[in-house]
Design a protein around this motif. Structure first.
Motif, PDB file in Angstrom:
ATOM      1  N   SER A   1      37.278  44.651  38.318  1.00  0.00           N
ATOM      2  CA  SER A   1      38.674  44.682  37.219  1.00  0.00           C
ATOM      3  C   SER A   1      39.890  45.528  37.780  1.00  0.00           C
ATOM      4  O   SER A   1      39.326  47.075  38.233  1.00  0.00           O
TER       5      SER A   1
ATOM      6  N   ASN B   1      40.405  49.918  37.640  1.00  0.00           N
ATOM      7  CA  ASN B   1      40.102  50.769  36.645  1.00  0.00           C
ATOM      8  C   ASN B   1      38.953  51.631  36.709  1.00  0.00           C
ATOM      9  O   ASN B   1      38.547  51.821  37.871  1.00  0.00           O
TER      10      ASN B   1
ATOM     11  N   GLN C   1      44.698  47.082  45.025  1.00  0.00           N
ATOM     12  CA  GLN C   1      44.343  45.877  44.720  1.00  0.00           C
ATOM     13  C   GLN C   1      45.222  45.301  45.697  1.00  0.00           C
ATOM     14  O   GLN C   1      46.109  45.589  46.612  1.00  0.00           O
TER      15      GLN C   1
ATOM     16  N   ASP D   1      35.146  51.171  36.743  1.00  0.00           N
ATOM     17  CA  ASP D   1      34.850  50.737  37.897  1.00  0.00           C
ATOM     18  C   ASP D   1      34.377  51.039  39.419  1.00  0.00           C
ATOM     19  O   ASP D   1      33.582  50.504  39.138  1.00  0.00           O
TER      20      ASP D   1
ATOM     21  N   GLY E   1      44.119  42.236  34.690  1.00  0.00           N
ATOM     22  CA  GLY E   1      43.673  42.098  34.418  1.00  0.00           C
ATOM     23  C   GLY E   1      42.643  40.951  34.998  1.00  0.00           C
ATOM     24  O   GLY E   1      41.214  40.399  34.643  1.00  0.00           O
ATOM     25  N   SER E   2      43.095  40.539  35.933  1.00  0.00           N
ATOM     26  CA  SER E   2      41.941  39.913  37.176  1.00  0.00           C
ATOM     27  C   SER E   2      40.475  40.855  37.807  1.00  0.00           C
ATOM     28  O   SER E   2      41.114  41.554  37.330  1.00  0.00           O
ATOM     29  N   VAL E   3      39.669  40.226  37.844  1.00  0.00           N
ATOM     30  CA  VAL E   3      38.654  40.304  38.250  1.00  0.00           C
ATOM     31  C   VAL E   3      37.948  40.101  39.900  1.00  0.00           C
ATOM     32  O   VAL E   3      38.552  38.684  40.548  1.00  0.00           O
TER      33      VAL E   3
END
Length: 248
Positions: free
Chosen positions: A90, A63, A49, A66, A94-96
């Motif tokens: 994601s 993930n 991220q 994803d 837990g963030s999107v």
């Protein structure tokens, strides 16, 4: 006149056939989801991220499913199977987030034009090759073993062009790479940060080494197969002509 026409058709057929072979070596590899997914399944492969300090948060990863979803969506976009490139992904916290940034979308839209245009050219070449072969079969009375050399002339011409480009790349890869992108991406939207999710998904060692090696290997296999086929066909015609001459 018929022999001259056959010579010209033979050269054109060889060139268009060569281009289609090149397409067959590139596209199935570039669009091979299993090839990418095997790399993504490797435990050491991660997409991190982006944080707010112009770096990467190495504690938060995307993930794996994803990553595969983003790749699949990207490949579909490249073939114009979907209209919108943007996709939500994601992370392990837990963030999107949105996968693509605006300038990346602009670049990929230009890439889509190249992919779709290349596909259209390749299948047009296939059609021309098929028509050329059909024409030569209809005019086979004016086609003998000596005509095969004109296929090789066609191959030689386009191989010389590719060799010229290849030498330029070997002499100065960075200059050739830059020139290519400046020609096909004049908007200048082809340079990205290492933080980019797209760059992390398609790292240079994956794109320019693993995939390139496979493409080059397939191309040589296909072109050698085509050349071997022409040589065998030439031997067949020579034998047929020899028997016909003996009978006469």
């Amino acid at each position: 006149m018929n022999r001259l026409t056959n010579k010209i058709v033979s050269i054109i057929t060889a060139i268009t056939g060569f281009i289609f072979i090149l397409y067959l070596a590139i596209m199935p590899t570039a669009m091979n989801r299993n090839f990418f997914n095997k790399i993504y399944d490797n435990e050491s492969f991660e997409i991190y991220q982006k944080n707010n300090l112009s770096g990467l948060n190495y504690k938060v990863t995307m993930n794996k499913e994803d990553i595969k979803k983003a790749l699949d969506h990207t490949l579909k976009f490249m073939l114009a199977e979907v209209d919108d490139l943007q996709i939500m992904v994601s992370f392990s916290d837990g963030s999107v987030k949105e996968f693509y940034e605006p300038h990346e979308i602009s670049h990929m839209e230009d890439c889509q034009k190249l992919f779709v245009g290349g596909r259209n050219i390749a299948w047009s070449c296939f059609a021309i090759t098929a028509l050329g072969i059909g024409f030569l079969l209809l005019n086979r009375k004016n086609f003998d073993s000596k005509m095969i050399k004109y296929f090789f002339f066609g191959f030689a011409g386009i191989i010389a062009l590719i060799a010229f480009v290849g030498i330029a790349v070997l002499i100065d890869f960075d200059a050739a790479f830059t020139a290519f992108h400046e020609i096909f991406f004049p908007q200048g939207n082809w340079q990205f940060s290492y933080r980019s999710y797209m760059i992390q998904m398609l790292p240079s060692d994956l794109v320019f080494e693993s995939i390139a090696i496979k493409m080059i290997s397939l191309f040589f296999i296909y072109i050698l197969g085509a050349i071997a086929g022409l040589i065998i066909f030439k031997k067949f015609l020579e034998r047929k002509e020899s028997l016909k001459s003996f009978e006469n």
